[in-house]
Design a protein around this motif. Sequence first.
Motif, mmCIF file in Angstrom:
data_model
loop_
_atom_site.group_PDB
_atom_site.id
_atom_site.type_symbol
_atom_site.label_atom_id
_atom_site.label_comp_id
_atom_site.label_asym_id
_atom_site.label_seq_id
_atom_site.Cartn_x
_atom_site.Cartn_y
_atom_site.Cartn_z
ATOM 1 N N SER A 1 -69.342 -39.535 2.961
ATOM 2 C CA SER A 1 -68.426 -38.711 3.742
ATOM 3 C C SER A 1 -67.181 -38.307 2.961
ATOM 4 O O SER A 1 -66.734 -37.154 3.036
ATOM 5 N N LYS B 1 -81.693 -32.063 7.829
ATOM 6 C CA LYS B 1 -80.743 -31.766 8.910
ATOM 7 C C LYS B 1 -81.256 -32.303 10.236
ATOM 8 O O LYS B 1 -80.491 -32.855 11.041
ATOM 9 N N ALA C 1 -80.668 -35.980 10.664
ATOM 10 C CA ALA C 1 -79.265 -36.407 10.564
ATOM 11 C C ALA C 1 -78.831 -37.210 11.782
ATOM 12 O O ALA C 1 -77.925 -38.052 11.690
ATOM 13 N N ASN C 2 -79.477 -36.990 12.931
ATOM 14 C CA ASN C 2 -79.111 -37.766 14.120
ATOM 15 C C ASN C 2 -79.458 -39.232 13.961
ATOM 16 O O ASN C 2 -78.889 -40.094 14.635
ATOM 17 N N PRO D 1 -76.180 -40.121 10.920
ATOM 18 C CA PRO D 1 -75.152 -39.076 10.807
ATOM 19 C C PRO D 1 -74.091 -39.369 9.763
ATOM 20 O O PRO D 1 -73.536 -38.442 9.158
ATOM 21 N N ASN E 1 -76.741 -38.871 6.189
ATOM 22 C CA ASN E 1 -77.468 -37.633 5.912
ATOM 23 C C ASN E 1 -76.569 -36.404 5.902
ATOM 24 O O ASN E 1 -76.801 -35.467 5.141
ATOM 25 N N THR E 2 -75.537 -36.395 6.751
ATOM 26 C CA THR E 2 -74.660 -35.226 6.806
ATOM 27 C C THR E 2 -73.943 -34.995 5.474
ATOM 28 O O THR E 2 -73.988 -33.880 4.934
ATOM 29 N N THR F 1 -81.224 -47.784 11.792
ATOM 30 C CA THR F 1 -80.014 -47.478 11.040
ATOM 31 C C THR F 1 -79.734 -48.644 10.086
ATOM 32 O O THR F 1 -80.368 -49.695 10.177
#
Length: 409
Positions: A10, A114, A117-118, A121, A124-125, A231
């Motif tokens: 990020s 994409k 990505a959920n 998040p 992957n974002t 996750t």
Amino acid sequence: MLILTLNCRSFSVQYQLFDWGQNRTLASGNVERIVIGDTFLIHKVPGKEPRQLDADCADHTQALQFVLDTLTDAKDGVLPDVASIRAIGHRVVHGGERFTRSVLIDDDVVAAIKETANLAPLHNTPNLAGIRAAQELLPDLPQVAIFDTAFHQTMPEKAYIYPLPYDWYKQHGIRRYGFHGQSHLHAARRGAALAGVPLERCNLVTVHTGNGVSLCALKNGVSVDTSMGLTPLEGVMMGTRCGDIDAGIVPFMINEAGISATDMDLFLNQKSGLAGIVGRRVSRRTVVDEAVVGDARCQLALDMESYRLRKYIGAYIAVIGKPDAIVFTYGEGWEDWPVRGMALKGMEQFGIEVDLKRDEEALRGEREMLISADSSKVKVFALPSGEEMMLNEDVAAIMGWPVREAGAA
């Protein structure tokens, strides 16, 4: 045959420039505080002192441009121009069930990343932001996506299906995926080689350590179970993640303390684990030092980490039978992680005996070490992380370049 690999988070970008033909790293580093402000880059060239450079990077495109400018800088760079780079490899954390191996990136792959990505998040974002930045700045270069989850796609249904409504799996993809795939693959290959057993006949427990920690059970050289799940939150206690907890705690605290779902996610991922027990985010070296001088909560945190790690190792031995080896792999900061020795202490009933002097020597890092005693029936190894080499190997394979045994000592 130069490969640029990127691990985009990020607020940071980790990079490495690798010469595949010469089998050597030309440069590596990190760009930190992207978007936040006061961005800086730590640039490392073998044989030289690391350099810190400053710039403002509002997004991943500007951060990658910062990296490219540094690599080609007359003073600090190692390249005459970016045309020397032949391919780019991107670490992508979550590939869902679609990706069982690394792939050349095209529009369909970007769309699939994409879509998943959920499931991740926070990972992957920014991974996707790095891909788009590279496509913008280096549009003519082939780019490869290397997925953390791909290695664990060999798990059987009994290991990856959760005991939840089955429709959740079919409709929403709720299942165990696992992570740190490149690290576990490298640990498996090197562990088998060091144990003198062909990988296809080798049973191993591999342990990826760092702020994020995961284990993998390997039967005949393939992943049959792993500690992280849908996750990276599931599994053992980590630096800031809680690992396994009673799922009922989540609705209880939402109702009891009025915590929102968003804040609960923050608590579990960023304010739990070692940081939650100690009460602040600190390095493990600080925790160790303060435990030595009598800080009860620091000692508790270390005891909890080692206890939970020991439970997983024992469980995976039950899954695979007698292991040929247990392999710990580490990145930067392994010298601050003495929990390894604490976790293996008292496991003689499993044929595991640690040589304390070897273990202490291995804490210095930088090379592969046998840390078990000569009398140990199960060999235990500690070795540097091979994640970067796994990224390079996959890029080279997809490019059709000659592939050597990655990570060979």
